[in-house]
Design an enzyme around this catalytic site. Structure first.
Site, PDB file in Angstrom:
ATOM      1  N   PRO A 144      14.340  16.068 -39.635  1.00  0.00           N
ATOM      2  CA  PRO A 144      13.029  15.458 -39.416  1.00  0.00           C
ATOM      3  C   PRO A 144      11.903  16.144 -40.188  1.00  0.00           C
ATOM      4  O   PRO A 144      11.628  17.317 -39.980  1.00  0.00           O
ATOM      5  CB  PRO A 144      12.814  15.569 -37.913  1.00  0.00           C
ATOM      6  CG  PRO A 144      13.847  16.495 -37.405  1.00  0.00           C
ATOM      7  CD  PRO A 144      14.929  16.589 -38.417  1.00  0.00           C
ATOM      8  N   GLU A 145      11.298  15.411 -41.108  1.00  0.00           N
ATOM      9  CA  GLU A 145      10.065  15.842 -41.752  1.00  0.00           C
ATOM     10  C   GLU A 145       8.965  14.904 -41.249  1.00  0.00           C
ATOM     11  O   GLU A 145       9.171  14.184 -40.282  1.00  0.00           O
ATOM     12  CB  GLU A 145      10.233  15.831 -43.281  1.00  0.00           C
ATOM     13  CG  GLU A 145      11.362  16.777 -43.733  1.00  0.00           C
ATOM     14  CD  GLU A 145      11.497  16.891 -45.247  1.00  0.00           C
ATOM     15  OE1 GLU A 145      10.497  16.806 -45.954  1.00  0.00           O
ATOM     16  OE2 GLU A 145      12.645  17.061 -45.714  1.00  0.00           O
ATOM     17  N   HIS A 165      24.198  17.578 -25.994  1.00  0.00           N
ATOM     18  CA  HIS A 165      23.161  18.538 -26.364  1.00  0.00           C
ATOM     19  C   HIS A 165      21.786  18.149 -25.818  1.00  0.00           C
ATOM     20  O   HIS A 165      20.764  18.477 -26.405  1.00  0.00           O
ATOM     21  CB  HIS A 165      23.107  18.709 -27.874  1.00  0.00           C
ATOM     22  CG  HIS A 165      24.379  19.262 -28.447  1.00  0.00           C
ATOM     23  ND1 HIS A 165      24.799  20.554 -28.202  1.00  0.00           N
ATOM     24  CD2 HIS A 165      25.351  18.691 -29.201  1.00  0.00           C
ATOM     25  CE1 HIS A 165      25.962  20.752 -28.807  1.00  0.00           C
ATOM     26  NE2 HIS A 165      26.318  19.644 -29.423  1.00  0.00           N
ATOM     27  N   ARG A 182      21.446  21.543 -32.697  1.00  0.00           N
ATOM     28  CA  ARG A 182      21.423  22.896 -33.241  1.00  0.00           C
ATOM     29  C   ARG A 182      20.349  23.794 -32.632  1.00  0.00           C
ATOM     30  O   ARG A 182      20.207  24.951 -33.045  1.00  0.00           O
ATOM     31  CB  ARG A 182      21.294  22.819 -34.754  1.00  0.00           C
ATOM     32  CG  ARG A 182      22.587  22.267 -35.342  1.00  0.00           C
ATOM     33  CD  ARG A 182      22.425  21.776 -36.733  1.00  0.00           C
ATOM     34  NE  ARG A 182      22.281  22.868 -37.665  1.00  0.00           N
ATOM     35  CZ  ARG A 182      22.117  22.699 -38.968  1.00  0.00           C
ATOM     36  NH1 ARG A 182      22.048  21.487 -39.462  1.00  0.00           N
ATOM     37  NH2 ARG A 182      22.030  23.715 -39.755  1.00  0.00           N
TER      38      ARG A 182
END
Length: 289
Positions: A5-6, A98, A117
DNA sequence: CGACCATCCTGACCGC
DNA sequence: TGCGGTCAGGATGGTC
């Protein structure tokens, strides 16, 4: 492949949250594990307790940082990190492997923060006056500069600040205290469009080259947003919303071995800053040593 | 203060 | 089939 994600991806998420969460009130909030609340000094249990029953008044963003303005003049700051997603979905769906945070919403729905992550996380902080404009921003992001799509973005000032540094142009583009929202992918795309090699030093480049590169960064992010910003499902807010852009429109990132779309020279990938840079060796010659 | 690097993390992928 | 190594990179906190 899910893109990191930017700015455009985070903006897609912000819009989804604005459409489905703003104006509603959390019920119970459950956090899983320590890491999601590692920036909250009193720990996850305290954070969850402080978030429960709060009303969401607005959804803000600067660069890659997203925040929910809550009643009581506080903001829940959400950073998606490398792999974070926000999902709005039925409470009956099984918890994702997650999922690190689950917020109950009215109508048996839930807002879920899922992050494989765990580079992302949540913080609850007060809002303070923005140094760069007349809005309010979370206190923990005052070191983050405006992004190129904000009114508060002062391009001439950013160009001057970059030229005062002795650092590689790509490093400067990725420095969120100079300009925010740009990550490895959009940096490579902007550098290709100018075209200029990312290892050129900022203090040896003309203001015009740097300004053009910033213009290109804004342009490529707007294009990505144009393709991804309207595609989220009515009940599903997902960072994948902009992924169509990645399938078709990248000129530099991941294009090593393919012909440059401008001149046909084979694109190359080089190691830089413990990551990878993609460029055309003809259009973007390396600086002399 | 500026420059820059190591570190955090998990899953996909590759070669053997 | 399994296993070890490598790679992906945003932000921070540390060193120099």
């Amino acid at each position: 492949m899910q893109p990191v994600p930017e700015l455009p991806e985070v903006e897609v998420v912000r819009r989804g949250v604005a459409a489905h969460v703003v104006g509603r009130r959390f019920g119970a909030v459950e956090l899983y594990g320590e890491r999601v609340a590692r920036r909250h000094e009193s720990g996850p249990a305290d954070l969850a307790a402080r978030l429960a029953q709060r009303e969401v008044l607005a959804a803000g963003r600067r660069g890659k940082y997203l925040w929910l303005v809550l009643d009581g003049d506080e903001a829940l700051v959400i950073h998606l990190g490398m792999s974070g997603q926000l999902l709005v979905e039925s409470a009956e769906l099984p918890r994702e492997k997650h999922a690190h945070a689950i917020f109950e919403l009215p109508g048996e729905m839930q807002l879920r923060f899922v992050d494989q992550r765990t580079f992302g996380g949540l913080q609850l902080v007060e809002l303070v006056a923005d140094r760069f404009g007349d809005s309010m921003v979370p206190a923990v992001i005052t070191h983050i500069a405006p992004d190129p799509l904000e009114d508060a973005f002062d391009q001439p000032a950013v160009v001057r600040a970059m030229r005062k540094r002795h650092t590689a142009l790509k490093r400067a583009l990725l420095d969120q205290s100079l300009v925010s929202g740009i990550g490895n992918i959009y940096a490579d795309e902007a550098l290709w469009r100018t075209p200029v090699h990312g290892e050129r030093f900022t203090d040896r480049l003309t203001a015009r080259i740097i300004a053009e590169t910033l213009d290109h960064a804004a342009e490529v992010m707007r294009e990505a947003l144009g393709q991804g910003g309207t595609s989220f499902d009515a009940l599903y807010v997902n960072v994948n919303g902009a992924s169509g852009y990645f399938d078709r429109s990248l000129n530099a990132y991941g294009q090593q071995g393919r012909p440059c779309r401008r001149c046909g020279t084979l694109m190359v990938r080089e190691a830089f800053m413990n990551r990878s840079s993609h460029s055309c060796p003809h259009c973007q010659p390396r600086p002399r040593r």
